[in-house]
Design a protein around this motif. Structure first.
Motif, mmCIF file in Angstrom:
data_model
loop_
_atom_site.group_PDB
_atom_site.id
_atom_site.type_symbol
_atom_site.label_atom_id
_atom_site.label_comp_id
_atom_site.label_asym_id
_atom_site.label_seq_id
_atom_site.Cartn_x
_atom_site.Cartn_y
_atom_site.Cartn_z
ATOM 1 N N PHE A 120 0.791 -1.253 -0.160
ATOM 2 C CA PHE A 120 0.060 0.031 -0.076
ATOM 3 C C PHE A 120 0.773 1.278 -0.076
ATOM 4 N N GLY A 121 0.347 2.260 -0.707
ATOM 5 C CA GLY A 121 1.131 3.401 -0.717
ATOM 6 C C GLY A 121 0.408 4.614 -1.565
ATOM 7 N N THR A 122 1.093 5.804 -1.469
ATOM 8 C CA THR A 122 0.273 7.185 -2.063
ATOM 9 C C THR A 122 1.157 7.413 -3.078
ATOM 10 N N VAL A 123 0.586 7.991 -4.242
ATOM 11 C CA VAL A 123 1.341 8.269 -5.289
ATOM 12 C C VAL A 123 1.111 9.717 -5.733
ATOM 13 N N ALA A 124 1.912 10.778 -5.572
ATOM 14 C CA ALA A 124 1.481 12.104 -5.763
ATOM 15 C C ALA A 124 1.902 12.266 -7.421
ATOM 16 N N ILE A 125 0.687 12.650 -8.273
ATOM 17 C CA ILE A 125 0.714 12.958 -9.860
ATOM 18 C C ILE A 125 1.157 14.610 -9.906
ATOM 19 N N ILE A 126 2.322 14.704 -10.196
ATOM 20 C CA ILE A 126 2.767 16.105 -10.274
ATOM 21 C C ILE A 126 3.294 16.485 -11.602
ATOM 22 N N GLY A 127 3.246 17.812 -11.878
ATOM 23 C CA GLY A 127 3.817 18.191 -13.258
ATOM 24 C C GLY A 127 3.312 19.609 -13.454
ATOM 25 N N GLU A 151 -0.816 -2.942 4.728
ATOM 26 C CA GLU A 151 -2.549 -3.328 4.231
ATOM 27 C C GLU A 151 -3.021 -2.005 3.660
ATOM 28 N N GLY A 152 -4.118 -2.228 2.820
ATOM 29 C CA GLY A 152 -4.730 -1.244 2.239
ATOM 30 C C GLY A 152 -5.546 -0.401 3.426
ATOM 31 N N VAL A 153 -5.762 0.772 3.304
ATOM 32 C CA VAL A 153 -6.650 1.542 4.204
ATOM 33 C C VAL A 153 -7.997 1.878 4.095
ATOM 34 N N TYR A 154 -8.106 1.769 2.572
ATOM 35 C CA TYR A 154 -9.507 1.933 2.139
ATOM 36 C C TYR A 154 -10.347 0.938 1.756
ATOM 37 N N ASN A 155 -11.662 1.036 1.882
ATOM 38 C CA ASN A 155 -12.487 0.000 1.674
ATOM 39 C C ASN A 155 -12.431 -0.360 0.272
ATOM 40 N N GLU A 156 -12.612 -1.693 -0.102
ATOM 41 C CA GLU A 156 -12.628 -2.216 -1.572
ATOM 42 C C GLU A 156 -13.510 -1.685 -2.496
ATOM 43 N N ASP A 157 -14.692 -1.015 -2.051
ATOM 44 C CA ASP A 157 -15.479 -0.141 -2.928
ATOM 45 C C ASP A 157 -14.997 1.318 -3.085
#
Length: 294
Positions: A3-10, A175-181
């Motif tokens: 699990f991780g966060t990805v920042a989309i920048i530009g 582990e993922g922190v968001y619900n599957e939906d």
């Protein structure tokens, strides 16, 4: 599990929101040919085999000239600081420009504080001959020690699977922190306002797109229909006239197209009522920016 966060920048208008929508397979961020379309951070969650990826679409990095724009740039910088992995988007259609170099400067500052993988995502590969693209890739390669370089087309979906595969490989375990939906943190109310603004961006020119905001005054879900009342804010009387158009034709077109999009995205019937109001220099007004979620 990863699990991780990805920042989309530009820089502005490089295709960040189009990429987010393609990764999710759903429209959660509006898109426009106008720079500075995205004004807030938008979360999109991808549930992949053995991984959950939280993507953060961000406003384009640019030279701010209003309080609103300064907040937009600050939002992007904060996302840079928080993310586990960074996507830096650049177009394959031309050599690196001042906006691209400014984005890399922000990345270098963030990486110096907190080293992380940085993936160069070269966009719009569907619009250029692959041989002509090679010198551009070489030029980008000299600017920064990228963890990976992945050319993609968010428009056609070309190489998106490869981008996701590379991304998951570099995510931390967890582990993922968001619900599957869970798909996005964009509420229906927020998305309704954004869809209206998207149609205004497409229908207007000059300074009008940057001087427009949309406020949802009423959002009521009934058994068979959702009733929405929205106010379009502009900064000048002349801008109000442009948005409304001759005999109200432009406003009618904007409302119809926005309603049709809402019905597709929300999968329900929508009754949409739209008004236009002048609020002078709202982009410099702290209270208005807070009310609008900026």
């Amino acid at each position: 599990m990863k699990f991780g966060t990805v920042a989309i920048i530009g820089r502005s208008n490089v295709g960040k929101s189009t990429l987010l929508n393609r990764l999710l397979g759903e429209k959660v961020a509006i898109v426009s040919s106008k720079p500075q379309t995205t004004r807030t951070r938008i979360l999109g969650v991808v549930h992949a085999p053995g991984a959950q990826v939280a993507f953060l679409d961000t406003p384009g990095l640019h030279k701010p000239d209003h309080l609103l724009n300064r907040r937009m740039v600050r939002t992007t910088v904060e996302a840079l600081d928080d993310a586990d992995l960074l996507y830096v988007l650049m177009e394959c259609l031309h050599m690196p420009g001042p906006g691209d170099l400014a984005a890399i400067t922000h990345v270098k500052t963030a990486i110096a504080k907190h080293p992380r993988p940085v993936i160069l995502v070269v966009t719009k590969v569907d619009a250029i001959n692959k041989i002509k693209m090679l010198p551009v890739l070489e030029a980008y390669g000299r600017l920064f020690p990228w963890t990976e370089v992945v050319p993609v087309s968010a428009e056609t979906g070309d190489n998106i699977d490869r981008l996701l595969e590379v991304t998951v490989a570099h995510l931390p375990e967890g582990e993922g922190v968001y619900n599957e939906d869970m798909l996005t943190d964009q509420s229906m109310r927020t998305l309704a306002a954004e869809l209206i603004r998207e149609k205004i961006l497409a229908a207007t020119e000059q300074e009008v797109p940057y001087s427009v905001a949309v406020e949802i005054e009423e959002f009521v879900e009934e058994s068979k229909i959702t009733r929405i009342r929205a106010t379009i804010l502009v900064e000048r009387e002349t801008q109000k006239g442009i948005v409304i158009g001759k005999h109200g034709e432009r406003l009618k077109q904007i409302s119809t197209q926005a309603r049709q999009d809402m019905e597709r995205v929300f999968d329900m019937k929508v009754f949409l009522e739209v008004w236009v109001k002048v609020r002078e220099d709202w982009r410099e007004d702290e209270r208005t920016l807070v009310e609008l979620g900026y």
